[in-house]
Design an enzyme around this catalytic site. Structure first.
Site, PDB file in Angstrom:
ATOM      1  N   ASP A  93       0.797  -1.231   0.000  1.00 43.12           N
ATOM      2  CA  ASP A  93       0.000   0.000   0.000  1.00 43.12           C
ATOM      3  C   ASP A  93       0.832   1.285   0.000  1.00 43.12           C
ATOM      4  O   ASP A  93       1.972   1.305   0.477  1.00 43.12           O
ATOM      5  CB  ASP A  93      -0.904   0.031   1.240  1.00 43.12           C
ATOM      6  N   ASP A  94       0.158   2.346  -0.488  1.00 40.38           N
ATOM      7  CA  ASP A  94       0.536   3.759  -0.307  1.00 40.38           C
ATOM      8  C   ASP A  94       1.618   4.271  -1.250  1.00 40.38           C
ATOM      9  O   ASP A  94       2.025   5.430  -1.130  1.00 40.38           O
ATOM     10  CB  ASP A  94       0.960   4.060   1.138  1.00 40.38           C
TER      11      ASP A  94
ATOM     12  N   HIS B 292      -6.293   3.146  -4.363  1.00 40.92           N
ATOM     13  CA  HIS B 292      -6.239   3.427  -2.922  1.00 40.92           C
ATOM     14  C   HIS B 292      -6.562   4.898  -2.643  1.00 40.92           C
ATOM     15  O   HIS B 292      -6.100   5.465  -1.656  1.00 40.92           O
ATOM     16  CB  HIS B 292      -4.860   3.051  -2.387  1.00 40.92           C
TER      17      HIS B 292
ATOM     18  N   HIS C  55      -5.933   9.355   0.679  1.00 42.03           N
ATOM     19  CA  HIS C  55      -5.801   8.378   1.771  1.00 42.03           C
ATOM     20  C   HIS C  55      -6.531   8.851   3.036  1.00 42.03           C
ATOM     21  O   HIS C  55      -6.014   8.832   4.153  1.00 42.03           O
ATOM     22  CB  HIS C  55      -4.327   8.112   2.089  1.00 42.03           C
TER      23      HIS C  55
ATOM     24  N   HIS D 231       3.588  -2.022   3.237  1.00 43.24           N
ATOM     25  CA  HIS D 231       3.564  -0.672   2.668  1.00 43.24           C
ATOM     26  C   HIS D 231       4.873  -0.371   1.941  1.00 43.24           C
ATOM     27  O   HIS D 231       5.946  -0.734   2.428  1.00 43.24           O
ATOM     28  CB  HIS D 231       3.359   0.382   3.759  1.00 43.24           C
TER      29      HIS D 231
END
Length: 288
Positions: A108-109, A159, A163, A255
């Site tokens: 993620d991210d 995503h 966020h 991440h």
């Protein structure tokens, strides 16, 4: 009315000789009216089968063509409409495509120009494919990385733009913009690759946001093991979390963005080694 014949022989000029002038004029008017009626009846749709005005049709105005049927929600101005893709289920997915003892690695991210290449290198060393849940502006700023992710056989996941872990408490129009703007950014950066998943930040899904994503071909994606690597608790702690929580389910969260991810890179390497030793295989989350 095609094929009907209407005889006007009784109005032939020979029949009208000697008729009073007024009568002749009256008959001529009748001929014109009858000709107009015949023309109307022979015109397409003139046989009485035309559509009646429906709801929203302006009275006395031209009938507007009906819009094609679609199950997609109306598009919000300011976002780019995605291409048509098949809808998928809107339930939150955790299960892998592969049968048996398979796990899903999700990242993620990112993408991040420093850490994503290192994560990709670890995955390549272990011959593992993962799902990269990307932040829209990060993808837009690093298109070469997005394309590398795709070229190396990994999958993309929306995503959102900012966020926002509290987006489930905000209006649907806000959620829609967060999801669809990120979709457009990721899709554009990838050169048009599929984006088969949507993961809400912090799990902030709503029924409406899940339905929106699913109608655009993105399966809502959850997780079973949060390694909490974002907090940098130490490589050993991250690995211990994977080992102790693997019974929770197959989808594991790491991440590659949001800060220093050196611990993630090392812990991912060790986790993939341990998982393979335990007999786990690696898969993608099921889409449909």
């Amino acid at each position: 009315m095609t094929g009907r014949r209407i005889s006007l022989g009784w109005l032939a000029p020979s029949r009208l000789k000697g008729a009073p002038h007024a009568a002749v004029v009256g008959v001529a008017v009748a001929v014109v009216l009858i000709a107009a009626l015949v023309s109307a009846l022979l015109a397409p749709g003139g046989d009485g089968g035309g559509d009646a005005a429906g709801p929203g049709d302006p009275k006395g105005g031209a009938r507007q063509p009906a819009a094609p049927h679609t199950s997609r929600p109306p598009h919000t101005p300011g976002t780019t409409a995605p291409p048509a893709v098949p809808a998928v289920p809107d339930s939150i997915q955790h299960q892998p495509e592969a049968p048996g003892r398979a796990v899903n690695i999700t990242i993620d991210d990112g993408p991040d120009p420093r850490w994503t290449p290192q994560v990709l290198s670890v995955l390549k060393q272990h011959h593992v494919h993962a799902t990269f849940c990307m932040i829209g502006p990060q993808a837009q700023a690093n298109p070469a990385l997005v394309r590398r992710v795709v070229a190396e056989g990994h999958r993309l996941c929306d995503h959102t733009v900012h966020h926002d872990e509290h987006m489930d408490h905000k209006p649907f129009a806000y959620q829609q913009k967060e999801i669809m703007d990120a979709y457009t950014m990721i899709k554009g950066a990838s050169g048009g690759a599929p984006v088969p998943y949507y993961r809400a930040p912090g799990g902030a899904f709503t029924p409406a946001s899940r339905a929106l994503a699913a109608q655009h071909g993105m399966r809502p994606l959850g997780w079973n093991i949060d390694t909490k690597d974002f907090a940098r608790p130490g490589v050993g702690t991250i690995l211990a979390t994977v080992k102790s929580e693997i019974h929770n389910g197959p989808t594991i969260l790491f991440h590659d963005g949001g800060g220093d991810r050196s611990q993630t890179v090392a812990a991912l390497d060790q986790s993939l080694t341990w998982l393979a030793q335990q007999g786990y295989t690696f898969s993608f989350p099921k889409v449909d």
